[in-house]
Design a protein around this motif. Structure first.
Motif, PDB file in Angstrom:
ATOM      1  N   VAL A 126     -32.036  10.868 -51.633  1.00 54.77           N
ATOM      2  CA  VAL A 126     -32.673   9.759 -52.351  1.00 54.77           C
ATOM      3  C   VAL A 126     -33.823   9.127 -51.567  1.00 54.77           C
ATOM      4  N   MET A 127     -33.986   9.542 -50.304  1.00 55.69           N
ATOM      5  CA  MET A 127     -34.989   8.927 -49.429  1.00 55.69           C
ATOM      6  C   MET A 127     -36.366   9.562 -49.608  1.00 55.69           C
ATOM      7  N   VAL A 128     -37.408   8.719 -49.640  1.00 57.86           N
ATOM      8  CA  VAL A 128     -38.769   9.239 -49.646  1.00 57.86           C
ATOM      9  C   VAL A 128     -39.127   9.636 -48.209  1.00 57.86           C
ATOM     10  N   PRO A 129     -40.006  10.611 -48.026  1.00 56.65           N
ATOM     11  CA  PRO A 129     -40.425  10.973 -46.667  1.00 56.65           C
ATOM     12  C   PRO A 129     -41.013   9.761 -45.943  1.00 56.65           C
ATOM     13  N   GLY A 130     -40.551   9.547 -44.733  1.00 53.04           N
ATOM     14  CA  GLY A 130     -41.004   8.402 -43.955  1.00 53.04           C
ATOM     15  C   GLY A 130     -40.206   7.136 -44.203  1.00 53.04           C
ATOM     16  N   GLY A 131     -39.205   7.224 -45.096  1.00 50.38           N
ATOM     17  CA  GLY A 131     -38.369   6.064 -45.368  1.00 50.38           C
ATOM     18  C   GLY A 131     -37.500   5.724 -44.166  1.00 50.38           C
ATOM     19  N   LEU A 132     -37.031   4.487 -44.132  1.00 45.54           N
ATOM     20  CA  LEU A 132     -36.199   4.007 -43.026  1.00 45.54           C
ATOM     21  C   LEU A 132     -34.768   3.793 -43.480  1.00 45.54           C
ATOM     22  N   LEU A 133     -33.843   4.104 -42.578  1.00 46.32           N
ATOM     23  CA  LEU A 133     -32.426   3.846 -42.804  1.00 46.32           C
ATOM     24  C   LEU A 133     -31.920   2.976 -41.666  1.00 46.32           C
ATOM     25  N   ILE A 134     -31.121   1.999 -42.034  1.00 47.83           N
ATOM     26  CA  ILE A 134     -30.480   1.126 -41.058  1.00 47.83           C
ATOM     27  C   ILE A 134     -28.983   1.248 -41.303  1.00 47.83           C
ATOM     28  N   SER A 135     -28.225   1.453 -40.239  1.00 48.44           N
ATOM     29  CA  SER A 135     -26.806   1.729 -40.428  1.00 48.44           C
ATOM     30  C   SER A 135     -25.964   1.218 -39.271  1.00 48.44           C
ATOM     31  N   GLY A 136     -24.792   0.747 -39.610  1.00 51.68           N
ATOM     32  CA  GLY A 136     -23.810   0.394 -38.598  1.00 51.68           C
ATOM     33  C   GLY A 136     -23.000   1.597 -38.151  1.00 51.68           C
ATOM     34  N   GLN A 137     -23.141   2.716 -38.868  1.00 51.35           N
ATOM     35  CA  GLN A 137     -22.430   3.960 -38.546  1.00 51.35           C
ATOM     36  C   GLN A 137     -23.452   5.059 -38.269  1.00 51.35           C
ATOM     37  N   PRO A 138     -23.101   6.043 -37.441  1.00 48.15           N
ATOM     38  CA  PRO A 138     -24.029   7.151 -37.219  1.00 48.15           C
ATOM     39  C   PRO A 138     -24.198   8.002 -38.477  1.00 48.15           C
ATOM     40  N   LEU A 139     -25.450   8.334 -38.778  1.00 49.74           N
ATOM     41  CA  LEU A 139     -25.772   9.206 -39.900  1.00 49.74           C
ATOM     42  C   LEU A 139     -26.282  10.524 -39.351  1.00 49.74           C
ATOM     43  N   GLU A 140     -26.196  11.581 -40.151  1.00 46.52           N
ATOM     44  CA  GLU A 140     -26.591  12.911 -39.700  1.00 46.52           C
ATOM     45  C   GLU A 140     -27.778  13.421 -40.503  1.00 46.52           C
ATOM     46  N   GLY A 141     -28.625  14.206 -39.841  1.00 47.84           N
ATOM     47  CA  GLY A 141     -29.738  14.846 -40.531  1.00 47.84           C
ATOM     48  C   GLY A 141     -31.004  14.018 -40.581  1.00 47.84           C
ATOM     49  N   PHE A 142     -31.053  12.922 -39.864  1.00 53.67           N
ATOM     50  CA  PHE A 142     -32.219  12.060 -39.819  1.00 53.67           C
ATOM     51  C   PHE A 142     -32.689  11.934 -38.376  1.00 53.67           C
ATOM     52  N   GLU A 143     -33.947  11.558 -38.202  1.00 49.88           N
ATOM     53  CA  GLU A 143     -34.478  11.325 -36.860  1.00 49.88           C
ATOM     54  C   GLU A 143     -34.124   9.901 -36.432  1.00 49.88           C
ATOM     55  N   GLN A 144     -33.321   9.789 -35.379  1.00 50.62           N
ATOM     56  CA  GLN A 144     -32.976   8.454 -34.890  1.00 50.62           C
ATOM     57  C   GLN A 144     -34.168   7.878 -34.143  1.00 50.62           C
ATOM     58  N   ILE A 145     -34.477   6.618 -34.434  1.00 49.07           N
ATOM     59  CA  ILE A 145     -35.600   5.935 -33.800  1.00 49.07           C
ATOM     60  C   ILE A 145     -35.121   4.629 -33.186  1.00 49.07           C
ATOM     61  N   ASN A 146     -35.944   4.057 -32.338  1.00 46.21           N
ATOM     62  CA  ASN A 146     -35.623   2.760 -31.751  1.00 46.21           C
ATOM     63  C   ASN A 146     -35.936   1.660 -32.741  1.00 46.21           C
TER      64      ASN A 146
END
Length: 158
Positions: free
Chosen positions: A123-143
């Motif tokens: 459901v995410m557009v390219p360049g979209g941001l995710l914020i999570s209290g749990q680790p997610l997989e398949g995304f680039e983790q950023i600071n």
């Protein structure tokens, strides 16, 4: 750390992270997704900081504060997997997603986040941001913002 201090730390990280992300998606087209409505505090904050965005909300039941009730057409009620599939039917549309599912049993919450990660990605557009209290997989983790301890909240780029 007391449970009260831990809760305050989590809520502050949530607010700071959402404010940071809202500023970063200014030029990105797309809606917002709040996964885990609960009492509606986060949804209410998202309405305030992103008033021109459509905010989709997902939860098993609608039991939030009356002042934080999303419009019926933006509330996806039910289990996460079918609701994410329903949202994905029209293709990627989410520029910012906040993942706040969980029951407080860490190993179960981590497993659920991992299981749902691929659907969230759909459901995410390219360049979209995710914020999570749990680790997610398949995304680039950023600071995220410097005000948030690295282990308190996680930030990802779609």
């Amino acid at each position: 750390m007391s449970r009260l201090d831990s809760m305050l730390r989590r809520l502050t990280a949530q607010r700071d992270g959402l404010n940071w992300a809202a500023a970063r998606i200014k030029g990105l087209k797309g809606d917002v997704l709040d996964m885990g409505l609960g009492n509606g505090r986060t949804y209410d904050h998202l309405r305030e900081i992103l008033p021109d965005r459509r905010i989709w909300v997902m939860d098993r039941v609608l039991q939030c504060h009356p002042d934080s009730t999303p419009p019926a057409e933006d509330f996806l009620q039910g289990e996460a997997e079918p609701m994410l599939k329903k949202l994905a039917e029209d293709g990627p549309r989410i520029a910012l997603a906040h993942y706040d599912f969980g029951r407080g049993i860490k190993h179960e919450d981590v497993a659920e986040a991992a299981r749902l990660s691929k659907l969230i990605g759909s459901v995410m557009v390219p360049g979209g941001l995710l914020i999570s209290g749990q680790p997610l997989e398949g995304f680039e983790q950023i600071n995220g913002p410097d005000s948030i301890a690295p282990d308190r909240y996680l930030f990802y780029l779609a």
